[in-house]
Write an enzyme that holds these catalytic residues in place. Structure first.
Site, mmCIF file in Angstrom:
data_model
loop_
_atom_site.group_PDB
_atom_site.id
_atom_site.type_symbol
_atom_site.label_atom_id
_atom_site.label_comp_id
_atom_site.label_asym_id
_atom_site.label_seq_id
_atom_site.Cartn_x
_atom_site.Cartn_y
_atom_site.Cartn_z
ATOM 1 N N LYS A 190 -60.413 34.211 39.138
ATOM 2 C CA LYS A 190 -61.517 34.169 38.183
ATOM 3 C C LYS A 190 -61.570 35.395 37.283
ATOM 4 O O LYS A 190 -62.234 35.367 36.254
ATOM 5 C CB LYS A 190 -62.840 34.010 38.931
ATOM 6 C CG LYS A 190 -62.991 32.679 39.661
ATOM 7 C CD LYS A 190 -63.205 31.521 38.701
ATOM 8 C CE LYS A 190 -63.521 30.232 39.443
ATOM 9 N NZ LYS A 190 -63.706 29.097 38.543
HETATM 10 N N1 PMP Z 1 -60.975 28.373 44.875
HETATM 11 C C1 PMP Z 1 -62.059 29.178 44.895
HETATM 12 C C2 PMP Z 1 -62.291 30.031 46.107
HETATM 13 C C3 PMP Z 1 -62.956 29.188 43.821
HETATM 14 O O1 PMP Z 1 -64.034 29.984 43.847
HETATM 15 C C4 PMP Z 1 -62.715 28.311 42.730
HETATM 16 C C5 PMP Z 1 -63.684 28.256 41.590
HETATM 17 N N2 PMP Z 1 -64.852 27.533 41.841
HETATM 18 C C6 PMP Z 1 -61.585 27.479 42.758
HETATM 19 C C7 PMP Z 1 -60.722 27.557 43.840
HETATM 20 C C8 PMP Z 1 -61.295 26.454 41.695
HETATM 21 O O2 PMP Z 1 -60.876 27.006 40.469
HETATM 22 P P1 PMP Z 1 -61.308 26.346 39.114
HETATM 23 O O3 PMP Z 1 -62.795 26.546 38.943
HETATM 24 O O4 PMP Z 1 -60.521 27.094 38.081
HETATM 25 O O5 PMP Z 1 -60.988 24.882 39.158
#
Ligand code: PMP
Length: 458
Positions: free
Chosen positions: A46
């Site tokens: 992120k």
């Molecule tokens: N894994 C974790 C631990 C996350 O916090 C997130 C984000 N919500 C994701 C995967 C998924 O990523 P994205 O939001 O880019 O689909």
């Protein structure tokens, strides 16, 4: 500036290694590699999108001293808070109550305010974490940026500009499949979208936890009933506009137990200190690899780090209490429940209303799954037929296809009964799918009977 130093921590985002899995995926022919996004300075992938969202907000007038507000399961918050600390912003984060204490403490360590909201309410309920974040952002306006990661194009754009090109540089033409957990879609839509633009042959595989809406929607086009699960950061109970499901080539479903056991294996056998969604993504990639029948180079995104889950996935008491350790028998699995059921009744979408009524009557049932060419389309229940006939325009000779609805949850034969119970709190019934084929149907009374029989034996 000293040679070899970066001017601030945001310049250290990215450049994460790709590592081959040597043990946990030994039984598949494909080679599985992992992209260690958990090694980013804020602890997850992120960082990339948070930097892009903040720089976009700065271009739109956000000034130091201003507020950043977000509804976050933790990682977006950590990345925003890290960058906010560097650039002089104040943060307010709103989180669902299932998130681990480490994540909440981690955000407070940056000086952020954290508001915790109930998980078990609808996304549009004023108490939900999305709605609460929106309200707080309105109250703090104007020098306030509501990051809104579920609908902010700067989220997938961040992964498109940063993660996608980095993977392309590291893998290029040798990459066949990119696999990631499905949350906001930033990773799959952004980085995956970039990779597909470079080479349309690269396949995108999404991994979705059982209980989330994505899997059924991709497979059948139906919006089924979501239910709660423990793995954090992936799966949704609504459709974020940052997720472009059309880009997906395949979607794989995983349950909490397999996610957490794989997470522990990744740390113990490969030394990769990942969080639960990393275990989920690898478990999903292994399932995909088993079913693909080809030898491919598969790259899996490991989103965040083990340190955020010490009190859960890496705590044997918590794992045991939730029935995730191997020795736990628990209440059994869905396969035990449907073992005693014979002759599952289904209909096709071209069958006439008259014939389906006859089927319900002779079999003494209240609904049937509608299956076309082996694919589940939805269910038709007594109440749908009644509504059709009462509406005046409906006849007994109409096909049932247009009456099909989505008031059900889907589970697998290996789903634990405890999880099935979650599924049935909201949904009328659960349909059991084994590799996409309908193999059973469970109503509330079936579950009650199963549990009653079990406790009379015990
Ligand atoms: N894994 C974790 C631990 C996350 O916090 C997130 C984000 N919500 C994701 C995967 C998924 O990523 P994205 O939001 O880019 O689909």
């Amino acid at each position: 500036m000293m040679k070899g130093a970066v001017s601030d921590l945001t310049k250290a985002i990215g450049h994460t290694p790709i590592v081959k899995l040597n043990k946990v995926a030994r039984d598949v022919e494909s080679d599985i590699f992992v992209k260690c996004e958990y090694l980013n300075p804020g602890g997850s992938h992120k960082d990339r999108m948070a930097l892009n969202m903040i720089e976009d907000a700065e271009r739109h007038g956000l000034k130091p001293g201003g507020y950043i507000v977000e509804a976050t399961s933790g990682n977006t918050g950590a990345s925003l808070a890290m960058i906010a600390a560097i650039r002089g912003y104040k943060c307010v984060f709103v989180m669902p109550d299932k998130m681990s204490q480490e994540k909440i403490a981690g955000l407070r360590a940056f000086g952020a305010r954290v508001v915790v909201c109930p998980t078990a309410v609808e996304a549009d309920d004023p108490r939900s974490y999305y709605q609460t974040a929106k309200r707080i952002a309105n109250e703090l306006a104007p020098n306030c940026f509501y990051a809104n990661q579920y609908h902010n194009p700067a989220n997938p754009e961040g992964q498109y500009k940063s993660l996608g090109p980095e993977i392309w540089d590291q893998c290029g033409k040798e990459l066949d499949v990119f696999c990631a957990g499905m949350g906001t879609g930033g990773t799959l839509t952004g980085a995956g979208g970039f990779l597909k633009e470079k080479n349309a042959k690269i396949k995108l595989v999404g991994v979705d936890p059982i209980g989330s809406l994505y899997y059924d929607f991709v497979k059948s086009g139906r919006i089924t009933k979501p239910f709660s699960y423990k793995v954090e950061g992936i799966g949704e109970d609504f459709f974020p506009s940052t997720m472009n499901l059309k880009l997906l080539d395949d979607i794989v479903r995983v349950d909490d137990k397999e996610c957490f056991l794989m997470t522990r294996d990744l740390v113990r056998l490969e030394g990769l200190t990942v969080g639960g969604s990393g275990g989920a993504a690898v478990a999903g990639a292994v399932k995909y690899a088993r079913s693909s029948g080809r030898k491919e180079n598969i790259l899996v995104c490991l989103a965040d780090t083990s340190s955020k889950y010490m009190s859960k996935i890496f705590n044997d008491d918590w794992m045991r209490e939730n029935g995730f350790l191997e020795e736990e028998k628990g209440l059994g699995i869905v396969a035990d429940l449907i073992k005693g059921q014979h002759n599952l009744v289904t209909a096709t979408s071209t069958e006439k209303v008259r014939d389906v009524i006859e089927k319900l009557k002779t079999k003494g049932i209240s609904q049937v799954p509608v299956v076309d060419g082996g694919k589940l389309i939805g269910i038709v229940a007594e109440v749908d037929l009644l509504r059709h006939l009462v509406s005046g325009s409906g006849t007994l000779d109409s096909p049932v296809g247009p009456l099909v609805e989505g008031d059900y949850a889907t589970v697998s034969p290996d789903t634990k009964i405890e999880l099935l119970q979650n599924a049935m709190t909201d949904a009328k019934l659960a349909i059991v799918l084994d590799h996409g084929n309908v193999v059973g149907l469970v109503t509330k009374i079936d579950l009650i009977e199963f549990l009653a029989k079990r406790s009379s034996v015990a």
